[in-house]
Motif scaffolding. Structure first.
Motif, PDB file in Angstrom:
ATOM      1  N   CYS A  53       0.837  -1.209   0.000  1.00 14.04           N
ATOM      2  CA  CYS A  53       0.000   0.000   0.000  1.00 14.04           C
ATOM      3  C   CYS A  53       0.864   1.249   0.000  1.00 14.04           C
ATOM      4  CB  CYS A  53      -0.909   0.012   1.222  1.00 14.04           C
ATOM      5  SG  CYS A  53      -2.237  -1.210   1.208  1.00 14.04           S
ATOM      6  N   ARG A  54       1.866   1.241   0.831  1.00 15.67           N
ATOM      7  CA  ARG A  54       2.720   2.425   0.949  1.00 15.67           C
ATOM      8  C   ARG A  54       3.446   2.721  -0.366  1.00 15.67           C
ATOM      9  NH1 ARG A  54       5.315   4.616   6.192  1.00 15.67           N
ATOM     10  NH2 ARG A  54       6.758   6.184   5.401  1.00 15.67           N
ATOM     11  N   GLY A 103       1.904   7.418  -6.457  1.00 10.85           N
ATOM     12  CA  GLY A 103       0.836   8.288  -6.917  1.00 10.85           C
ATOM     13  C   GLY A 103      -0.532   7.638  -7.022  1.00 10.85           C
ATOM     14  N   GLU A 104      -0.644   6.349  -6.674  1.00 13.22           N
ATOM     15  CA  GLU A 104      -1.931   5.669  -6.722  1.00 13.22           C
ATOM     16  C   GLU A 104      -2.786   6.101  -5.533  1.00 13.22           C
ATOM     17  OE1 GLU A 104      -4.972   4.139  -7.694  1.00 13.22           O
ATOM     18  OE2 GLU A 104      -3.477   3.169  -8.969  1.00 13.22           O
ATOM     19  N   ARG A 105      -4.073   6.392  -5.771  1.00  8.20           N
ATOM     20  CA  ARG A 105      -4.966   6.774  -4.686  1.00  8.20           C
ATOM     21  C   ARG A 105      -6.270   5.962  -4.696  1.00  8.20           C
ATOM     22  NH1 ARG A 105      -0.792   8.725  -3.823  1.00  8.20           N
ATOM     23  NH2 ARG A 105      -0.260  10.892  -3.262  1.00  8.20           N
ATOM     24  N   PHE A 143      -6.031  -0.604  -2.291  1.00  8.24           N
ATOM     25  CA  PHE A 143      -6.344  -1.875  -1.646  1.00  8.24           C
ATOM     26  C   PHE A 143      -6.530  -2.993  -2.673  1.00  8.24           C
ATOM     27  CE2 PHE A 143      -8.249   0.441   2.268  1.00  8.24           C
ATOM     28  CZ  PHE A 143      -6.965   0.703   2.717  1.00  8.24           C
ATOM     29  N   ASN A 144      -7.116  -2.682  -3.813  1.00 10.09           N
ATOM     30  CA  ASN A 144      -7.273  -3.699  -4.854  1.00 10.09           C
ATOM     31  C   ASN A 144      -5.920  -4.206  -5.326  1.00 10.09           C
ATOM     32  OD1 ASN A 144      -9.550  -1.645  -4.954  1.00 10.09           O
ATOM     33  ND2 ASN A 144     -10.437  -3.266  -6.208  1.00 10.09           N
ATOM     34  N   ARG A 145      -5.041  -3.292  -5.642  1.00  9.13           N
ATOM     35  CA  ARG A 145      -3.739  -3.685  -6.189  1.00  9.13           C
ATOM     36  C   ARG A 145      -2.845  -4.322  -5.137  1.00  9.13           C
ATOM     37  NH1 ARG A 145      -1.455   1.174  -9.750  1.00  9.13           N
ATOM     38  NH2 ARG A 145       0.200  -0.385  -9.987  1.00  9.13           N
ATOM     39  N   ALA A 146      -2.906  -3.836  -3.903  1.00  7.85           N
ATOM     40  CA  ALA A 146      -2.117  -4.450  -2.840  1.00  7.85           C
ATOM     41  C   ALA A 146      -2.602  -5.869  -2.547  1.00  7.85           C
ATOM     42  CB  ALA A 146      -2.178  -3.598  -1.578  1.00  7.85           C
ATOM     43  N   ARG A 175       1.976  17.170   0.536  1.00  9.18           N
ATOM     44  CA  ARG A 175       0.519  17.269   0.452  1.00  9.18           C
ATOM     45  C   ARG A 175      -0.008  16.264  -0.579  1.00  9.18           C
ATOM     46  NH1 ARG A 175       3.122  21.201  -2.082  1.00  9.18           N
ATOM     47  NH2 ARG A 175       2.833  21.270  -4.346  1.00  9.18           N
ATOM     48  N   VAL A 176      -1.290  15.949  -0.453  1.00 11.81           N
ATOM     49  CA  VAL A 176      -1.928  15.007  -1.367  1.00 11.81           C
ATOM     50  C   VAL A 176      -2.474  15.718  -2.606  1.00 11.81           C
ATOM     51  CG1 VAL A 176      -3.882  13.427  -1.646  1.00 11.81           C
ATOM     52  CG2 VAL A 176      -2.483  13.330   0.427  1.00 11.81           C
TER      53      VAL A 176
END
Length: 217
Positions: free
Chosen positions: A41-42, A48-50, A54-57, A188-189
């Motif tokens: 996840c990290r 840059g994934e937001r 959770f799907n990819r992890a 920042r996001v």
């Protein structure tokens, strides 16, 4: 009255994300005996994934990202007790000033209240408005939260909103005659560029250490 945003204004939103990934990773290990979810996840966040973290992890560690699983992971993430802290400049600011101050923040109500509690903000903020307590559609830039702060302020008091996201934070208070200040924090996001002049803050700072000078100008 000074009114603040929360995420990436008083603390770094990425810190909440990383804290949540630890809690979700612990839950995955407990439920499935699989490790490595949190670092996946990290890494996705850093890349840059937001939207599909959770799907990819899940796929990366061999879990099928079913809808039920993702909903459960999101629930763990949103409701975990966060390990976060106020930015140093924010701590200095609150240590030297007396309010009353206000807060307007979007996001699921319990998640935002967990952040507020973890940061100890009840000690500094007299007026707290998590827009997630209201039905969908009342988040920023809807005027309801700004009207609430105006009602709480002393008569004739200058209203100031300090926030980070020009896509939604400043357009409404500017239209209502507030002063607007954008805090532009490293890490920042959200992108710091405004989509047009109506969304631009009146001024931009990099630290709360500069806030007094800006307000006095």
């Amino acid at each position: 009255m000074l009114v603040f945003d929360l995420d990436d204004t008083l603390y770094l939103e990425r810190d909440f994300a990383f804290s949540g990934y630890v809690s979700v990773g612990d839950w995955v290990q407990e439920q499935y005996g699989l490790t490595g979810f949190e670092p996946q996840c990290r890494k996705l966040f850093e890349d840059g994934e937001r939207r599909q973290v959770f799907n990819r992890a899940s796929e990366a560690i061999g879990l099928e990202p079913s809808q039920d699983l993702i909903l459960r992971l999101v629930d763990v993430y949103r409701n975990h007790p966060p390990s976060i802290h106020l930015c140093d400049d924010v701590q200095r600011f609150f240590a030297q000033r007396v309010g009353p101050f206000g807060l307007i923040t979007d996001g699921p109500e319990q998640m935002q209240r967990n952040k507020i509690s973890a940061l100890g903000l009840e000690a500094y903020l007299a007026h707290i408005c998590p827009t997630g307590a209201w039905p969908t559609g009342y988040g920023k830039p809807h005027p309801r939260s700004y009207e609430m702060m105006e009602d709480a302020a002393a008569s004739g008091q200058m209203m100031v909103y300090v926030a980070d996201n020009p896509a939604k934070d400043f357009v409404t208070p500017k239209a209502r005659g507030w002063r607007t200040v954008q805090i532009n924090r490293p890490g920042r996001v959200h992108a710091p560029e405004a989509p047009d002049d109506l969304h631009m803050a009146d001024c931009v700072i990099n630290s709360f250490d500069d806030l007094d000078d800006v307000l006095a100008g």
